[in-house]
Design a protein around this motif. Structure first.
Motif, PDB file in Angstrom:
ATOM      1  N   ALA A 240      70.391  15.728  10.190  1.00 27.54           N
ATOM      2  CA  ALA A 240      69.158  16.460  10.482  1.00 27.54           C
ATOM      3  C   ALA A 240      69.418  17.648  11.402  1.00 27.54           C
ATOM      4  O   ALA A 240      70.215  17.562  12.338  1.00 27.54           O
ATOM      5  N   THR A 241      68.749  18.745  11.154  1.00 24.84           N
ATOM      6  CA  THR A 241      68.805  19.917  12.036  1.00 24.84           C
ATOM      7  C   THR A 241      67.388  20.280  12.452  1.00 24.84           C
ATOM      8  O   THR A 241      66.425  20.045  11.702  1.00 24.84           O
ATOM      9  N   TYR A 242      67.276  20.843  13.660  1.00 21.31           N
ATOM     10  CA  TYR A 242      65.969  21.131  14.227  1.00 21.31           C
ATOM     11  C   TYR A 242      65.926  22.557  14.754  1.00 21.31           C
ATOM     12  O   TYR A 242      66.956  23.145  15.098  1.00 21.31           O
ATOM     13  N   THR A 243      64.739  23.068  14.830  1.00 23.86           N
ATOM     14  CA  THR A 243      64.534  24.404  15.394  1.00 23.86           C
ATOM     15  C   THR A 243      64.040  24.283  16.828  1.00 23.86           C
ATOM     16  O   THR A 243      63.382  23.303  17.190  1.00 23.86           O
ATOM     17  N   LEU A 244      64.357  25.287  17.630  1.00 25.96           N
ATOM     18  CA  LEU A 244      63.921  25.341  19.029  1.00 25.96           C
ATOM     19  C   LEU A 244      63.219  26.675  19.258  1.00 25.96           C
ATOM     20  O   LEU A 244      63.832  27.736  19.153  1.00 25.96           O
ATOM     21  N   THR A 245      61.927  26.589  19.566  1.00 22.51           N
ATOM     22  CA  THR A 245      61.139  27.779  19.864  1.00 22.51           C
ATOM     23  C   THR A 245      60.914  27.855  21.363  1.00 22.51           C
ATOM     24  O   THR A 245      60.490  26.865  21.981  1.00 22.51           O
TER      25      THR A 245
END
Length: 585
Positions: free
Chosen positions: A208-213
């Motif tokens: 799994a990969t995630y975004t960081l805002t």
């Protein structure tokens, strides 16, 4: 579910069987035997049956009882890709084949009954009986990477039926697709399809990969590493950088607290905000005190922002002159520039004109003791910010008994300096000739006390030791007890420059708060002597005092009081934010 295909006996087979019952039946040697010949009237499963269970017992049903000995592996067999192992049994008119293991899914099997089968009369099956059937298909499921996820929905299903399988990723993974023989068949985790024979589906998961805002107003937020996406459980260090005039206050969104930098663990898509607040400008107050004069304050404000420079200019009243600063300022700079870095209380000290000058013919010879603004035997201490203009000395005690002045020993070792003293500080433990000079000065101080205390008085017991508000002419005054001054006293020199004043006090000298010793008509502090033989001389707060104090014990000066003269004590001198000015030319 699966269904069995029923095998109904055709009418021609029944007719053929009836014919055999009424005609002769040939053996293997072709000799005709009268009677019924064995025939296979049905099978389980039936010929061309599909979706057959894998645990199926395979049976052949005959038209009559048989010779059981003729039912054997030579006469009754079942094969798929190869001949099956199994157990044969016979009961009534049925021969049973029980496979040693379950049949394989979606596999075609062939059963064969040969002409070696006979009835008890020796009549034989006239030709080999052969039939076939196909087993139920199987759907198998697997995952491409161990521990990446789970799958459900595998099993045995009728060919052509609709089946739904489910793929669920474990923590840190996400579903990608279903494949069969590496070919993608679906990108939906819940996949419905029609069974077409055996089907082996593989559920594929990627990490799994995630975004960081990140968001920051009135500052910036840096990420390390700075990437478009982050793998599961990877760490990102967030650093909040405030703009000028702001300070970091907290994290919000998917992060909390005030740690900066902050280590963030990426276990989901995250949005983080760095919050900044305006740095409050510290403001301080300035209180300036002045008696016998005023102080111009520029700029003159109720409060001042931190770092503001303020210029103080003292202006003496008629008959007075500026002497020094005390409280939160020292020295005698005029004007004085102060930087507002805290609340401050500053006093401008004014003395009567010429009252601080040296007199050529003093009433009491102070010897070397006259060189000091403060001279003591046991200790000199200050709290608050004191200003001393003139030298200080202590003997026989050492420099360790001088406290609050932040002494800095000169390289010569003969004296120290202090930011609070405009002059030098001497102690008995300093380098020669300081110890000898101090011994002489202390001896001169003791002699001066004895001399002044022994002078013939001009007046005794004046007003019983309470001279409040009086104007006194020059002379020697003596009291057998203490002297208390709770209101200002004026010393009138009668027009004689450096007129002599000697006050012999057998008890204590007590000067009340806000009291002033006023000098007029030639009276000067240098030729005024307060000789105290009691427990000590105590000056209250905000006192404006003139003259030399010769105390046999303690001299105590309280907050914001100023002295033009000398403090000569045979024990200790204690100060609290005072201005001490030694008479000089």
């Amino acid at each position: 579910m699966f269904f069995k295909k029923l095998n109904l006996i055709p009418a021609f087979a029944i007719a053929f069987a009836m014919t055999l019952m009424t005609t002769g039946c040939a053996e293997d040697d072709a000799d005709e035997i009268v009677g019924v010949c064995p025939i296979v009237v049905s099978t389980i499963p039936v010929d061309e049956a599909v979706d057959v269970p894998l645990d199926q017992v395979i049976s052949a049903i005959f038209n009559e009882e048989l010779n059981a000995e003729t039912i054997n592996s030579e006469t009754y067999s079942v094969s798929g890709a190869s001949e099956l192992a199994g157990t044969l049994s016979y009961s009534g008119i049925t021969a049973f084949f029980t496979p040693s293991a379950d049949l394989l899914p979606f596999t075609t099997y062939t059963g064969t009954v040969t002409t070696g089968v006979k009835d008890p009369f020796g009549n034989a099956l006239q030709e080999d009986y052969v039939w076939s059937f196909t087993t139920i298909p199987e759907v198998t499921l697997s995952v491409s990477t161990n521990d990446s996820g789970t799958v459900t929905g595998a099993g045995l299903f009728n060919n052509g039926s609709l089946v739904t399988v489910e793929a669920s990723p474990n923590a840190g993974f996400e579903f990608t697709n279903w494949t069969i023989d590496d070919a993608e068949v679906s990108t939906t985790a819940s996949h419905e399809f029609e069974v077409v024979g055996n089907m082996a589906l593989v559920a594929n998961f990627e990490v799994a990969t995630y975004t960081l805002t990140t968001t920051a107003v009135n500052g910036t937020l840096s990420k390390n590493p700075d990437q478009p996406t982050y793998s599961h459980n990877s760490e990102v260090i967030l650093t909040a950088n405030p703009d000028t005039g702001y300070e970091f206050s907290s994290w919000s969104g998917d992060a909390t607290g005030t740690d900066n930098p902050l280590t963030l663990v990426m276990d989901s898509n995250k949005s983080v905000t760095a919050n900044f607040t305006l740095i409050p400008v510290n403001t301080f107050t300035l209180s300036v005190n002045a008696e016998n004069g005023t102080v111009n304050i520029s700029p003159n404000q109720t409060t001042y922002n931190e770092g503001t420079d303020v210029i103080l200019t003292p202006n003496a009243d008629t008959g007075y002159e500026f002497a020094s600063w005390s409280g939160d300022a020292t020295g005698n700079n005029n004007p004085l520039t102060i930087t507002m870095d805290a609340d401050k209380v500053i006093t401008a000290n004014f003395i009567q004109e010429n009252t601080g000058q040296i007199c050529p013919n003093p009433a009491v010879d102070l010897g070397l003791a006259g060189d000091y603004a403060i001279l003591a035997k046991s200790g000199i201490s200050t709290t608050g910010t004191t200003s001393v203009i003139g030298d200080m000395g202590i003997s026989p005690n050492s420099s360790t008994a001088i406290t609050g002045f932040g002494l800095i020993l000169d390289s010569s070792g003969t004296y120290s300096t202090s930011s609070l003293v405009t002059g030098k500080v001497y102690a008995s433990d300093y380098t020669s000739p300081t110890p000898a000079n101090l011994s002489t000065a202390v001896s001169n101080m003791e002699t001066a006390f004895t001399t002044a205390n022994g002078m013939a008085p001009d007046q005794t017991e004046l007003l019983a030791g309470n001279i409040n508000g009086q104007t006194l002419s020059s002379g020697v005054y003596k009291w057998s007890s203490g002297l208390s001054v709770t209101n200002s006293v004026t010393l009138d020199g009668g027009g004689v420059d450096c007129a002599e004043f000697v006050f012999q006090i057998a008890g204590d000298l007590t000067i009340a708060d806000n009291t002033e010793i006023i000098l007029i008509n030639g009276a000067k502090a240098d030729n005024i002597y307060w000789v105290v033989a009691g427990a000590g001389a105590m000056l209250g707060t905000d006192v404006n005092f003139s003259g030399n104090i010769l105390s046999q014990t303690l001299i105590s000066v309280n907050t914001r009081s100023s002295v033009v003269g000398r403090l000569l004590a045979q024990s200790a001198v204690t100060l609290d934010g005072n201005a001490i000015v030694k008479p000089s030319n």
